[in-house]
Design an enzyme around this catalytic site. Structure first.
Site, PDB file in Angstrom:
ATOM      1  N   GLY A   1      32.563  45.138  33.704  1.00 17.48           N
ATOM      2  CA  GLY A   1      31.339  45.078  32.910  1.00 17.48           C
ATOM      3  C   GLY A   1      31.606  45.647  31.530  1.00 17.48           C
TER       4      GLY A   1
ATOM      5  N   CYS B   1      38.133  47.025  37.312  1.00 22.05           N
ATOM      6  CA  CYS B   1      37.905  47.530  35.955  1.00 22.05           C
ATOM      7  C   CYS B   1      36.727  48.520  35.937  1.00 22.05           C
ATOM      8  CB  CYS B   1      37.715  46.360  34.994  1.00 22.05           C
ATOM      9  SG  CYS B   1      37.877  46.827  33.265  1.00 22.05           S
ATOM     10  N   TYR B   2      35.602  48.153  35.313  1.00 22.64           N
ATOM     11  CA  TYR B   2      34.439  49.055  35.317  1.00 22.64           C
ATOM     12  C   TYR B   2      34.085  49.448  36.752  1.00 22.64           C
ATOM     13  CZ  TYR B   2      29.676  50.747  34.503  1.00 22.64           C
ATOM     14  OH  TYR B   2      28.541  51.512  34.457  1.00 22.64           O
TER      15      TYR B   2
ATOM     16  N   HIS C   1      42.313  42.863  35.863  1.00 25.82           N
ATOM     17  CA  HIS C   1      41.454  41.801  36.393  1.00 25.82           C
ATOM     18  C   HIS C   1      42.256  40.812  37.253  1.00 25.82           C
ATOM     19  CE1 HIS C   1      37.705  42.675  34.231  1.00 25.82           C
ATOM     20  NE2 HIS C   1      38.517  43.238  33.356  1.00 25.82           N
TER      21      HIS C   1
ATOM     22  N   GLU D   1      41.108  38.476  38.981  1.00 28.93           N
ATOM     23  CA  GLU D   1      40.422  37.182  39.078  1.00 28.93           C
ATOM     24  C   GLU D   1      40.807  36.198  37.982  1.00 28.93           C
ATOM     25  OE1 GLU D   1      39.194  40.030  38.163  1.00 28.93           O
ATOM     26  OE2 GLU D   1      37.493  39.899  36.789  1.00 28.93           O
TER      27      GLU D   1
ATOM     28  N   ASP E   1      25.096  15.491  41.597  1.00 34.25           N
ATOM     29  CA  ASP E   1      24.301  16.428  42.405  1.00 34.25           C
ATOM     30  C   ASP E   1      23.202  15.733  43.182  1.00 34.25           C
ATOM     31  OD1 ASP E   1      25.896  18.146  41.033  1.00 34.25           O
ATOM     32  OD2 ASP E   1      24.337  18.776  39.625  1.00 34.25           O
TER      33      ASP E   1
ATOM     34  N   LYS F   1      29.535  23.578  40.975  1.00 34.23           N
ATOM     35  CA  LYS F   1      29.613  22.124  40.781  1.00 34.23           C
ATOM     36  C   LYS F   1      30.803  21.496  41.529  1.00 34.23           C
ATOM     37  CE  LYS F   1      28.347  18.479  38.166  1.00 34.23           C
ATOM     38  NZ  LYS F   1      26.974  18.053  37.940  1.00 34.23           N
TER      39      LYS F   1
END
Ligand code: XMP
Length: 518
Positions: A60, A87-88, A174, A176, A232, A374
């Site tokens: 964050g 991290c945060y 990070h 990710e 969709d 998506k």
């Protein structure tokens, strides 16, 4: 504390406002575990009720050394659930559990070399040296009791930590982002080894569960949905049709602003091939009447949005005894409507989406995709056997060609744009580029230019070609379509579409431009 069994294993991601929070959820799902974002201040009692297999605290932008910073309930660390702080999230874990966090004199931003002190658990099988992505000013300077250091970098003496007994882990970097090349394996270790999650979140299991849930919830009642022919709404209609057959009423509104042959294709596909109970409404005249003389983009959107709901409501009212309205709401729509800290972002354009909720109709909402990204919906489409051509279709805005005709919309201008757009897409497909491009389309400009054709002066319309690459439509780069392909498109448009004598290529990225011109 004993853990309740849930229907499906879930990992709760507490969102502290990082630009990467959604990415954490995606990575977890790529590892076939269902990851879901929650606001950082979710009550620990509520989390206990949800009973996730693991908790991830996101990064964050805030600083724990500032006076006010977002903090989760300490009770979250008493649930007996493994926690990974990123991290945060790591700093917060450190602070809440009695360690010390300081502002670093040396900010770490970008690539860093991580020296792994302990290879088991989180770093199992990854070796001693890893490249990781850092983006922080603060750091944990003193370990909380029960924790040990498991990795460091030149600037962070504690770059990763763990409490073995409680199964708490913190990483300053990070995992990710793709710039941490082995980040996915670190997350995989956390999910599979530490939290003992199993890789059971697949679109096959999603479809099976959704069909059972839909059958159960809807019973013999009727459901109505809007079908636009896009990915969709097509997936939604086919899923529902599989679950409840002709009790699904799919409404397709031809608003007169569609591309060439679009209405016909939808009719053939969904009525003749899939045998959907399809109400095909030709409402072009109504929409065009409403749009007469309108040039302002937002006014166009408003008129089209309102008219759509009016038409849809009229049709819904003709059917007796409808109990449900199905909508193709996606997970990012849900996340975006409740950001971690609230607060509206500036409205660039109000996106009008087909399928707005009729306000006073008292219909119950069904949103089977509200937990999906998506690309997951595309996988659902595959699972349901929808053709690749439909699944990979470029997005098309709800207001259709209205926002691609700059200035006033007339039948004649719609005709010109449809023809030009068709040629552009044909050539892009022919060149094998369709799949690489996020969106490609033609835009009709409100200017005329002088040309010469067969020794004669012409004074005709100008078309702009727009093609962009993107991963989510939020940012985009103009696509580097090879010049010969651009040349063919231009030649064909000018030769085949009477009324257009000039073609230009749009080389603006988003930001600062947007994908659509209006
Ligand atoms: P922009 O133009 O804002 O577009 O960069 C981002 C994505 O959204 C689509 N778009 C819309 N979709 N209703 C929609 O359903 C709208 O009013 C609308 N405006 C833009 C656009 O095609 C792109 O994929």
């Amino acid at each position: 504390m004993s853990r309740k069994t849930t229907e499906r294993e879930m990992v709760a991601i507490l969102d502290f406002g990082s630009q990467y929070s959604q990415l954490i959820a995606r990575r977890v799902r790529e590892l076939k575990v269902y990851g879901k974002l929650f606001p950082y201040n979710i009550r620990s009692a509520e989390l206990a009720e949800i009973s996730p297999k693991a908790i991830i605290l996101s990064g964050g932008p805030a600083s724990l050394t500032a006076e006010e910073s977002p903090i989760c309930e300490k009770g979250i660390f008493e649930l007996g659930i493994p926690v990974l702080g990123i991290c945060y999230g790591m700093q917060l874990m450190g602070k809440l559990l009695g360690g010390g966090v300081v502002s670093s004199s040396a900010r770490e931003y970008g690539k860093a070399n991580l020296c792994v002190d302990e290879e088991s658990g989180l770093f199992q099988g990854l070796g001693r040296d890893l490249t990781v992505w850092m983006s922080h000013g603060d750091r944990v300077a003193k370990l909380p009791s029960g924790f040990e250091r498991i990795a460091h970098t030149a600037n962070s003496s504690i770059a990763a930590m763990k409490n073995k007994e409680k199964q708490f882990f913190g990483v300053q970097f990070h995992p990710e982002v793709i710039h941490t090349p082995r980040g996915k394996e670190i997350l995989e270790n956390f999910l599979y080894r530490v939290a003992e999650c199993s890789p059971t979140w697949t679109m096959k299991s999603f479809v099976e569960r959704s069909l059972a849930e839909l059958k159960d919830r809807v019973g013999e009642e009727k459901v109505i949905c809007a079908l636009s022919g896009g990915v969709d709404s097509s997936c939604l209609a086919i899923l529902l049709h599989r679950a409840i057959g002709s009790n699904l009423i799919a409404v397709f509104v031809d608003n007169g602003l569609l591309r060439k042959d679009e209405g016909r294709t939808v009719k053939e596909r969904f009525e003749s091939y899939y045998h959907l109970n399809l109400k095909f409404i030709e409402a072009g005249e109504r929409f065009l009447e409403g749009l007469e003389g309108v040039v302002d983009p937002e006014a166009k959107r408003k008129i089209i949005g309102k008219e759509f709901i009016r038409v849809f409501e009229e049709e819904a009212r003709k059917e007796k005894g409808i109990k449900f309205l199905a909508q193709g709401t996606l997970y990012p729509d849900v996340i975006e409507s409740r950001s971690a800290f609230g607060g509206p972002s500036a409205t660039i354009k109000t996106h009008h989406n087909v399928g707005g909720l009729p306000e006073d109709m008292d219909l119950e909402l069904i949103e089977p995709f509200k937990d999906l990204f998506k690309d997951e919906v595309r996988m659902v489409g595959k699972e349901l056997g929808l053709p690749e051509e439909l699944i990979q279709r470029h997005p098309f805005p709800g207001p259709g060609l209205a926002v691609r005709i700059i200035g006033e919309i007339t039948e004649e201008r719609l005709f010109l744009l449809r023809e030009a757009d068709k040629i552009m897409i044909e050539e892009i497909r022919e060149a094998g580029l369709y799949g690489e491009i996020w969106q490609a389309f033609a835009v009709l400009l409100p200017v005329k230019s002088v040309g010469v054709m067969g020794d004669e002066r012409t004074y005709e319309n100008v078309v702009a070609l727009r093609a962009v690459t993107s991963t989510d439509g939020m940012t985009a780069d103009w696509a580097e379509i090879p010049h010969p392909v651009l040349g063919r498109i231009s030649n064909r448009i000018i030769n085949e579409v009477k009324g257009i004598n000039r073609v230009v290529y749009d080389i603006s990225s988003k930001p600062p431009s947007t994908i659509e011109w209006e």
